[in-house]
Design a protein around this motif. Structure first.
Motif, PDB file in Angstrom:
ATOM      1  N   ALA A  97      40.700  39.228  43.457  1.00 22.84           N
ATOM      2  CA  ALA A  97      40.905  40.232  43.198  1.00 22.84           C
ATOM      3  C   ALA A  97      40.785  40.009  41.614  1.00 22.84           C
ATOM      4  O   ALA A  97      40.416  41.472  40.764  1.00 22.84           O
ATOM      5  CB  ALA A  97      41.715  41.451  44.012  1.00 22.84           C
ATOM      6  N   ARG A  98      41.997  39.520  41.236  1.00 21.15           N
ATOM      7  CA  ARG A  98      42.340  40.196  39.348  1.00 21.15           C
ATOM      8  C   ARG A  98      41.832  39.897  38.388  1.00 21.15           C
ATOM      9  O   ARG A  98      41.053  40.148  37.753  1.00 21.15           O
ATOM     10  CB  ARG A  98      44.152  39.972  39.918  1.00 21.15           C
ATOM     11  CG  ARG A  98      45.082  40.085  39.717  1.00 21.15           C
ATOM     12  CD  ARG A  98      46.493  39.976  39.063  1.00 21.15           C
ATOM     13  NE  ARG A  98      47.629  40.330  39.372  1.00 21.15           N
ATOM     14  CZ  ARG A  98      47.976  41.639  38.441  1.00 21.15           C
ATOM     15  NH1 ARG A  98      47.357  41.959  36.950  1.00 21.15           N
ATOM     16  NH2 ARG A  98      48.623  42.255  38.553  1.00 21.15           N
ATOM     17  N   ASP A 126      40.603  33.874  31.076  1.00 23.88           N
ATOM     18  CA  ASP A 126      39.792  33.468  31.527  1.00 23.88           C
ATOM     19  C   ASP A 126      39.288  33.450  32.569  1.00 23.88           C
ATOM     20  O   ASP A 126      39.601  33.175  33.465  1.00 23.88           O
ATOM     21  CB  ASP A 126      40.036  31.888  30.802  1.00 23.88           C
ATOM     22  CG  ASP A 126      38.471  30.755  30.505  1.00 23.88           C
ATOM     23  OD1 ASP A 126      37.905  31.656  31.725  1.00 23.88           O
ATOM     24  OD2 ASP A 126      38.857  29.795  30.929  1.00 23.88           O
ATOM     25  N   HIS A 127      38.865  34.595  32.542  1.00 27.92           N
ATOM     26  CA  HIS A 127      38.015  34.939  35.010  1.00 27.92           C
ATOM     27  C   HIS A 127      37.365  34.267  34.789  1.00 27.92           C
ATOM     28  O   HIS A 127      37.303  34.753  36.636  1.00 27.92           O
ATOM     29  CB  HIS A 127      37.986  36.610  34.509  1.00 27.92           C
ATOM     30  CG  HIS A 127      39.848  37.759  33.980  1.00 27.92           C
ATOM     31  ND1 HIS A 127      39.249  38.356  32.141  1.00 27.92           N
ATOM     32  CD2 HIS A 127      40.707  38.065  33.915  1.00 27.92           C
ATOM     33  CE1 HIS A 127      40.478  38.606  32.441  1.00 27.92           C
ATOM     34  NE2 HIS A 127      41.207  38.485  33.152  1.00 27.92           N
ATOM     35  N   LEU A 128      36.757  33.851  34.106  1.00 26.47           N
ATOM     36  CA  LEU A 128      35.458  33.238  35.500  1.00 26.47           C
ATOM     37  C   LEU A 128      35.721  31.962  36.327  1.00 26.47           C
ATOM     38  O   LEU A 128      35.723  31.376  37.154  1.00 26.47           O
ATOM     39  CB  LEU A 128      34.417  33.087  34.425  1.00 26.47           C
ATOM     40  CG  LEU A 128      33.639  34.024  34.103  1.00 26.47           C
ATOM     41  CD1 LEU A 128      32.031  33.437  33.101  1.00 26.47           C
ATOM     42  CD2 LEU A 128      32.376  34.724  35.580  1.00 26.47           C
ATOM     43  N   ALA A 144      36.643  43.519  43.949  1.00 28.02           N
ATOM     44  CA  ALA A 144      37.471  43.079  43.628  1.00 28.02           C
ATOM     45  C   ALA A 144      39.237  44.156  44.597  1.00 28.02           C
ATOM     46  O   ALA A 144      39.701  43.748  45.466  1.00 28.02           O
ATOM     47  CB  ALA A 144      38.128  43.785  41.650  1.00 28.02           C
ATOM     48  N   ARG A 145      38.414  45.126  44.506  1.00 28.64           N
ATOM     49  CA  ARG A 145      39.231  46.215  46.068  1.00 28.64           C
ATOM     50  C   ARG A 145      39.108  45.726  47.025  1.00 28.64           C
ATOM     51  O   ARG A 145      39.359  45.606  47.752  1.00 28.64           O
ATOM     52  CB  ARG A 145      38.938  47.436  45.643  1.00 28.64           C
ATOM     53  CG  ARG A 145      39.734  47.773  44.187  1.00 28.64           C
ATOM     54  CD  ARG A 145      39.071  49.997  44.138  1.00 28.64           C
ATOM     55  NE  ARG A 145      39.499  50.055  42.968  1.00 28.64           N
ATOM     56  CZ  ARG A 145      39.145  51.575  42.945  1.00 28.64           C
ATOM     57  NH1 ARG A 145      38.021  52.206  43.151  1.00 28.64           N
ATOM     58  NH2 ARG A 145      40.109  52.127  41.717  1.00 28.64           N
ATOM     59  N   HIS A 146      37.610  44.780  47.427  1.00 24.83           N
ATOM     60  CA  HIS A 146      37.294  44.380  48.691  1.00 24.83           C
ATOM     61  C   HIS A 146      37.945  42.845  48.686  1.00 24.83           C
ATOM     62  O   HIS A 146      38.801  42.907  50.111  1.00 24.83           O
ATOM     63  CB  HIS A 146      35.529  44.109  48.792  1.00 24.83           C
ATOM     64  CG  HIS A 146      35.230  43.356  49.681  1.00 24.83           C
ATOM     65  ND1 HIS A 146      34.916  44.198  51.141  1.00 24.83           N
ATOM     66  CD2 HIS A 146      34.866  42.429  49.884  1.00 24.83           C
ATOM     67  CE1 HIS A 146      34.597  43.464  51.934  1.00 24.83           C
ATOM     68  NE2 HIS A 146      34.258  41.912  50.890  1.00 24.83           N
ATOM     69  N   SER A 147      38.168  42.040  47.618  1.00 27.69           N
ATOM     70  CA  SER A 147      38.969  40.662  48.184  1.00 27.69           C
ATOM     71  C   SER A 147      40.506  41.731  48.491  1.00 27.69           C
ATOM     72  O   SER A 147      41.270  40.220  49.184  1.00 27.69           O
ATOM     73  CB  SER A 147      38.625  39.989  46.465  1.00 27.69           C
ATOM     74  OG  SER A 147      39.642  39.002  46.304  1.00 27.69           O
ATOM     75  N   ALA A 148      40.987  42.343  47.687  1.00 25.26           N
ATOM     76  CA  ALA A 148      42.967  42.559  47.907  1.00 25.26           C
ATOM     77  C   ALA A 148      42.825  42.906  49.441  1.00 25.26           C
ATOM     78  O   ALA A 148      43.766  42.930  50.053  1.00 25.26           O
ATOM     79  CB  ALA A 148      42.717  43.750  46.876  1.00 25.26           C
ATOM     80  N   GLN A 172      36.329  40.974  34.822  1.00 27.70           N
ATOM     81  CA  GLN A 172      35.481  40.877  34.778  1.00 27.70           C
ATOM     82  C   GLN A 172      34.960  41.674  35.420  1.00 27.70           C
ATOM     83  O   GLN A 172      33.589  42.133  34.444  1.00 27.70           O
ATOM     84  CB  GLN A 172      34.787  39.726  35.374  1.00 27.70           C
ATOM     85  CG  GLN A 172      34.768  38.405  35.510  1.00 27.70           C
ATOM     86  CD  GLN A 172      34.812  37.535  36.493  1.00 27.70           C
ATOM     87  OE1 GLN A 172      33.231  37.192  36.497  1.00 27.70           O
ATOM     88  NE2 GLN A 172      35.448  37.108  37.140  1.00 27.70           N
ATOM     89  N   GLY A 173      35.985  43.007  35.408  1.00 25.51           N
ATOM     90  CA  GLY A 173      34.867  44.698  35.274  1.00 25.51           C
ATOM     91  C   GLY A 173      34.499  44.788  36.667  1.00 25.51           C
ATOM     92  O   GLY A 173      33.363  45.755  37.058  1.00 25.51           O
ATOM     93  N   ARG A 174      34.515  44.280  37.543  1.00 28.16           N
ATOM     94  CA  ARG A 174      33.872  43.956  39.197  1.00 28.16           C
ATOM     95  C   ARG A 174      34.746  44.900  39.994  1.00 28.16           C
ATOM     96  O   ARG A 174      34.721  43.704  40.718  1.00 28.16           O
ATOM     97  CB  ARG A 174      33.428  42.610  39.190  1.00 28.16           C
ATOM     98  CG  ARG A 174      32.518  41.635  38.847  1.00 28.16           C
ATOM     99  CD  ARG A 174      32.677  40.567  38.836  1.00 28.16           C
ATOM    100  NE  ARG A 174      32.166  40.076  40.392  1.00 28.16           N
ATOM    101  CZ  ARG A 174      32.420  38.916  40.255  1.00 28.16           C
ATOM    102  NH1 ARG A 174      32.297  37.908  39.367  1.00 28.16           N
ATOM    103  NH2 ARG A 174      31.131  38.249  41.119  1.00 28.16           N
TER     104      ARG A 174
END
Length: 287
Positions: A230-231, A198-200, A242-246, A236-238
């Motif tokens: 990021a995970r 449940d990624h949202l 994701a990479r920016h958050s990591a 969600q395919g973003r």
């Protein structure tokens, strides 16, 4: 006071035969050793202090000391030795009628029994702790016990049951006004939502945890929550987000003091929330 100074003070108190002062100083040293995950040092010093603990004539302090040694041993994977200390601490707390002490031992006992495959023991410990926690209306204790049961559910691949326990646990924690615990439970909810794919909801909870840990000054959990976010974004395919958050999480650790930063990077490597595009999250890992 630094850890070396505290250890020197413990040694001096030990040489003077002041058992109670040894335990009190160990309590301060244990706090730092636990943060740095120096379990071997915590065990070695704790067991040395325990040798003369009876001279302190303070059963509550001795039971606490056994609890801390038991935790350190369990973290080192020495579960049989850990159980000896935990059982001794629990017996003392039961005899003294110390509810808080009993719940502390039972909760930790459950947390270590579950990963070792002793799930019946873990659930029995949690049930006893929860019955105690609910008697005096201790919301913080109840929250911690429910979190322990959620960990056990994850070990058994039951994330839906873990989610229910964590939601109830968070309600208790919010009423108890314990910011660190609330942040930890929000993070744990994010982890559970990731396991449930449940990624949202995972993103929402982990973003909330990120803000809370930043405000609390908890550098490691702040960085870890950014990796967890990021995970959730990756799910969600973003990908770019994701990479920016990591990367933001890595930057948080980069700004920590040298030795602490290296220690926290090692912790992040073993965290199930660490961002990794090649592997799914491990739902049985201890988040």
């Amino acid at each position: 006071m630094t850890v070396p100074n505290l250890l020197a003070a413990i040694n001096l108190a030990y040489e003077r035969g002041d058992a109670l002062l040894c335990i009190r100083l160990y309590a301060a040293a244990d706090w730092y050793l636990r943060i740095e995950r120096r379990w071997h040092d915590a065990t070695t010093v704790g067991e040395a202090v325990l040798m003369n603990a009876s001279d302190a004539q303070d059963e509550t302090a001795t039971a606490w000391l056994r609890l801390r040694i038991g935790i350190a041993l369990a973290e080192m994977g020495r579960l049989e030795s850990s159980e000896t200390h935990l059982v001794a601490a629990l017996d003392t707390y039961r005899r003294l009628g110390d509810h808080a002490g009993q719940m502390a031992v039972l909760g930790n006992f459950a947390a270590y029994a579950a990963p070792a495959g002793r799930h019946d023991v873990a659930f029995a410990m949690v049930a006893e702790a929860l019955s105690i926690a609910r008697l005096p209306g201790d919301s913080i204790a109840a929250a911690k016990v429910l979190n322990s049961r959620a960990i056990t559910h994850h070990q058994l691949h039951r994330p839906a049951q873990a989610l229910k326990d964590l939601q109830e646990s968070l309600r208790y924690a919010r009423s108890g006004h314990n910011g660190q615990l609330v942040a930890t439970l929000v993070r744990n909810l994010g982890f559970t939502y990731l396991v449930l794919e449940d990624h949202l909801n995972a993103e929402a909870r982990l973003r909330e945890a990120t803000v809370m840990f930043q405000e609390l000054g908890d550098t490691f959990r702040h960085a870890e929550s950014l990796h967890g976010t990021a995970r959730a974004l990756y799910g969600q395919g973003r990908l770019a987000e994701a990479r920016h958050s990591a990367a933001r999480g890595d930057a948080v650790l980069d700004n920590a003091p040298g030795e602490l930063a290296e220690h926290q990077r090692r912790r992040l490597e073993s965290s199930p929330l660490r961002y990794d595009e090649s592997t799914a999250i491990d739902g049985t890992a201890r988040a």
